[in-house]
Design a protein around this motif. Structure first.
Motif, PDB file in Angstrom:
ATOM      1  N   PHE A  89      53.876  46.811  84.289  1.00  0.00           N
ATOM      2  CA  PHE A  89      55.102  47.417  84.388  1.00  0.00           C
ATOM      3  C   PHE A  89      55.724  47.981  83.505  1.00  0.00           C
ATOM      4  O   PHE A  89      57.049  47.903  82.466  1.00  0.00           O
ATOM      5  N   SER A  90      54.873  48.961  82.792  1.00  0.00           N
ATOM      6  CA  SER A  90      55.514  50.619  82.170  1.00  0.00           C
ATOM      7  C   SER A  90      54.382  51.488  82.220  1.00  0.00           C
ATOM      8  O   SER A  90      53.817  51.468  82.858  1.00  0.00           O
ATOM      9  N   LEU A  91      55.002  52.351  81.795  1.00  0.00           N
ATOM     10  CA  LEU A  91      54.053  53.806  81.897  1.00  0.00           C
ATOM     11  C   LEU A  91      53.234  54.197  81.015  1.00  0.00           C
ATOM     12  O   LEU A  91      53.163  54.067  79.431  1.00  0.00           O
ATOM     13  N   LEU A  92      52.104  53.247  81.571  1.00  0.00           N
ATOM     14  CA  LEU A  92      50.739  53.912  80.582  1.00  0.00           C
ATOM     15  C   LEU A  92      50.904  54.618  80.129  1.00  0.00           C
ATOM     16  O   LEU A  92      50.246  55.440  80.797  1.00  0.00           O
ATOM     17  N   PRO A  93      50.418  54.911  78.426  1.00  0.00           N
ATOM     18  CA  PRO A  93      49.813  53.936  78.083  1.00  0.00           C
ATOM     19  C   PRO A  93      50.783  53.509  76.653  1.00  0.00           C
ATOM     20  O   PRO A  93      50.716  51.954  75.682  1.00  0.00           O
ATOM     21  N   LYS A  94      51.927  53.716  77.017  1.00  0.00           N
ATOM     22  CA  LYS A  94      53.361  52.601  76.340  1.00  0.00           C
ATOM     23  C   LYS A  94      53.530  51.146  76.417  1.00  0.00           C
ATOM     24  O   LYS A  94      53.551  50.857  78.233  1.00  0.00           O
ATOM     25  N   TYR A  95      53.887  50.420  75.993  1.00  0.00           N
ATOM     26  CA  TYR A  95      54.557  49.248  75.969  1.00  0.00           C
ATOM     27  C   TYR A  95      53.173  48.292  77.033  1.00  0.00           C
ATOM     28  O   TYR A  95      53.838  48.415  77.992  1.00  0.00           O
ATOM     29  N   ARG A  96      51.796  48.289  76.220  1.00  0.00           N
ATOM     30  CA  ARG A  96      51.076  47.084  77.074  1.00  0.00           C
ATOM     31  C   ARG A  96      51.583  45.793  76.575  1.00  0.00           C
ATOM     32  O   ARG A  96      52.225  45.394  75.547  1.00  0.00           O
ATOM     33  N   GLY A  97      51.128  45.596  76.701  1.00  0.00           N
ATOM     34  CA  GLY A  97      50.922  43.555  77.079  1.00  0.00           C
ATOM     35  C   GLY A  97      51.918  43.286  77.832  1.00  0.00           C
ATOM     36  O   GLY A  97      52.340  44.027  78.544  1.00  0.00           O
ATOM     37  N   CYS A  98      52.866  42.586  76.888  1.00  0.00           N
ATOM     38  CA  CYS A  98      54.133  42.123  77.247  1.00  0.00           C
ATOM     39  C   CYS A  98      54.845  41.804  77.397  1.00  0.00           C
ATOM     40  O   CYS A  98      55.438  42.478  76.331  1.00  0.00           O
ATOM     41  N   HIS A  99      56.334  41.684  77.701  1.00  0.00           N
ATOM     42  CA  HIS A  99      57.902  41.952  77.633  1.00  0.00           C
ATOM     43  C   HIS A  99      57.826  43.554  77.487  1.00  0.00           C
ATOM     44  O   HIS A  99      59.502  44.345  77.240  1.00  0.00           O
ATOM     45  N   THR A 100      56.877  44.017  78.655  1.00  0.00           N
ATOM     46  CA  THR A 100      57.264  45.548  78.520  1.00  0.00           C
ATOM     47  C   THR A 100      58.748  45.457  78.634  1.00  0.00           C
ATOM     48  O   THR A 100      59.538  47.193  77.961  1.00  0.00           O
ATOM     49  N   ASN A 140      64.083  57.073  86.664  1.00  0.00           N
ATOM     50  CA  ASN A 140      65.145  56.936  85.875  1.00  0.00           C
ATOM     51  C   ASN A 140      65.579  55.703  86.060  1.00  0.00           C
ATOM     52  O   ASN A 140      65.989  54.701  86.646  1.00  0.00           O
ATOM     53  N   ILE A 141      66.114  55.291  84.678  1.00  0.00           N
ATOM     54  CA  ILE A 141      66.415  54.051  84.150  1.00  0.00           C
ATOM     55  C   ILE A 141      68.279  54.589  83.905  1.00  0.00           C
ATOM     56  O   ILE A 141      68.246  55.758  83.299  1.00  0.00           O
ATOM     57  N   PRO A 142      68.899  54.386  84.676  1.00  0.00           N
ATOM     58  CA  PRO A 142      70.105  54.201  84.811  1.00  0.00           C
ATOM     59  C   PRO A 142      70.765  53.969  83.568  1.00  0.00           C
ATOM     60  O   PRO A 142      70.938  52.825  82.598  1.00  0.00           O
ATOM     61  N   ALA A 202      67.974  44.690  81.128  1.00  0.00           N
ATOM     62  CA  ALA A 202      66.333  44.886  81.336  1.00  0.00           C
ATOM     63  C   ALA A 202      66.526  43.671  82.840  1.00  0.00           C
ATOM     64  O   ALA A 202      65.043  44.023  83.307  1.00  0.00           O
ATOM     65  N   TYR A 203      67.267  43.341  83.094  1.00  0.00           N
ATOM     66  CA  TYR A 203      66.926  42.360  84.730  1.00  0.00           C
ATOM     67  C   TYR A 203      67.235  43.446  85.721  1.00  0.00           C
ATOM     68  O   TYR A 203      66.518  43.553  86.407  1.00  0.00           O
ATOM     69  N   ASP A 204      68.302  44.346  85.818  1.00  0.00           N
ATOM     70  CA  ASP A 204      68.424  45.855  86.754  1.00  0.00           C
ATOM     71  C   ASP A 204      66.671  45.982  86.556  1.00  0.00           C
ATOM     72  O   ASP A 204      66.380  46.436  87.550  1.00  0.00           O
ATOM     73  N   ASN A 205      66.533  46.262  85.638  1.00  0.00           N
ATOM     74  CA  ASN A 205      64.912  47.415  85.438  1.00  0.00           C
ATOM     75  C   ASN A 205      63.761  46.341  85.576  1.00  0.00           C
ATOM     76  O   ASN A 205      62.889  46.893  86.514  1.00  0.00           O
ATOM     77  N   GLN A 233      65.075  50.089  73.271  1.00  0.00           N
ATOM     78  CA  GLN A 233      63.712  51.061  72.585  1.00  0.00           C
ATOM     79  C   GLN A 233      64.710  52.423  73.388  1.00  0.00           C
ATOM     80  O   GLN A 233      64.747  53.533  73.290  1.00  0.00           O
ATOM     81  N   GLY A 234      65.772  51.722  74.390  1.00  0.00           N
ATOM     82  CA  GLY A 234      66.634  53.366  75.025  1.00  0.00           C
ATOM     83  C   GLY A 234      65.884  54.310  75.939  1.00  0.00           C
ATOM     84  O   GLY A 234      66.279  55.663  75.819  1.00  0.00           O
ATOM     85  N   GLU A 235      64.661  53.788  76.655  1.00  0.00           N
ATOM     86  CA  GLU A 235      63.585  54.644  77.285  1.00  0.00           C
ATOM     87  C   GLU A 235      65.129  55.060  78.432  1.00  0.00           C
ATOM     88  O   GLU A 235      65.728  54.565  79.134  1.00  0.00           O
ATOM     89  N   LYS A 236      64.701  56.544  78.947  1.00  0.00           N
ATOM     90  CA  LYS A 236      65.116  56.710  79.752  1.00  0.00           C
ATOM     91  C   LYS A 236      63.931  57.354  81.441  1.00  0.00           C
ATOM     92  O   LYS A 236      65.127  56.671  82.155  1.00  0.00           O
ATOM     93  N   LYS A 237      63.385  56.581  81.654  1.00  0.00           N
ATOM     94  CA  LYS A 237      62.296  56.952  82.246  1.00  0.00           C
ATOM     95  C   LYS A 237      61.722  55.792  82.276  1.00  0.00           C
ATOM     96  O   LYS A 237      61.249  54.885  81.295  1.00  0.00           O
ATOM     97  N   SER A 238      61.171  54.092  83.763  1.00  0.00           N
ATOM     98  CA  SER A 238      60.784  53.165  83.691  1.00  0.00           C
ATOM     99  C   SER A 238      59.426  53.113  84.906  1.00  0.00           C
ATOM    100  O   SER A 238      58.968  54.309  85.245  1.00  0.00           O
TER     101      SER A 238
END
Length: 164
Positions: A100-111, A146-148, A153-156, A118-123
């Motif tokens: 549940f992330s666009l690797l290589p960003k946010y590896r592991g848990c709680h991505t 796009n993350i509106p 976090a629940y919406d995403n 972190q205010g990402e605009k895309k997921s």
């Protein structure tokens, strides 16, 4: 995947694992189909549907992780499986994860949380091979969205479940 004696195992939890298992049942009925629910899945629906309950209702064999190590023609797909898979114990090398992330960003848990914090605009969701590292295997495919503005976090998370 060609030929007989192939095994497909869906490992994980909730809506994404249920949808993956439904797809496999529909498209790959000639193969052995197995389910590996998270140990925390008690077979009851809560705010998330129970993967274990669904697999039982569909008469899919529920297995232990250890029972999969010796399966030669295994295709395992992890969708929110709770443990790191000990790849060295598997005969099969066909081990895949929907992350549940666009690797290589946010590896592991709680991505999901970290993307919002972190205010990402895309997921997005990344399909990758499982190797000895944590979410370091070769990327097979990605889907992004796009993350509106003002998303929680629940919406995403709900969008990530659907995209996986």
């Amino acid at each position: 995947m060609h030929g007989k004696n192939k095994t497909i195992c869906i490992a994980g939890k909730n809506e994404c694992a249920i949808k993956a298992l439904s797809y496999v049942i529909e498209k790959y009925r000639k193969y052995e189909i197995l389910a590996l629910p998270n140990k925390t899945d008690n077979g009851n629906d809560s705010w998330q549907k129970s993967f274990k309950k669904f697999a039982k209702r569909k008469k899919i064999k529920i297995v232990s992780l250890k029972s999969l190590y010796s399966k030669k023609d295994l295709y395992l797909f992890s969708l929110e499986y709770e443990n790191i898979l000990p790849v060295g114990k598997f005969i099969s090398k066909n081990l895949y994860n929907f992350h549940f992330s666009l690797l290589p960003k946010y590896r592991g848990c709680h991505t999901n949380y970290f993307q919002i914090a972190q205010g990402e605009k895309k997921s997005g969701v990344t399909l990758h091979e499982i190797d000895r590292g944590i979410d370091t295997g070769g990327v097979i495919d990605k889907i992004d969205f796009n993350i509106p503005l003002n998303s929680t976090a629940y919406d995403n998370y709900k969008t990530l479940l659907k995209k996986s």
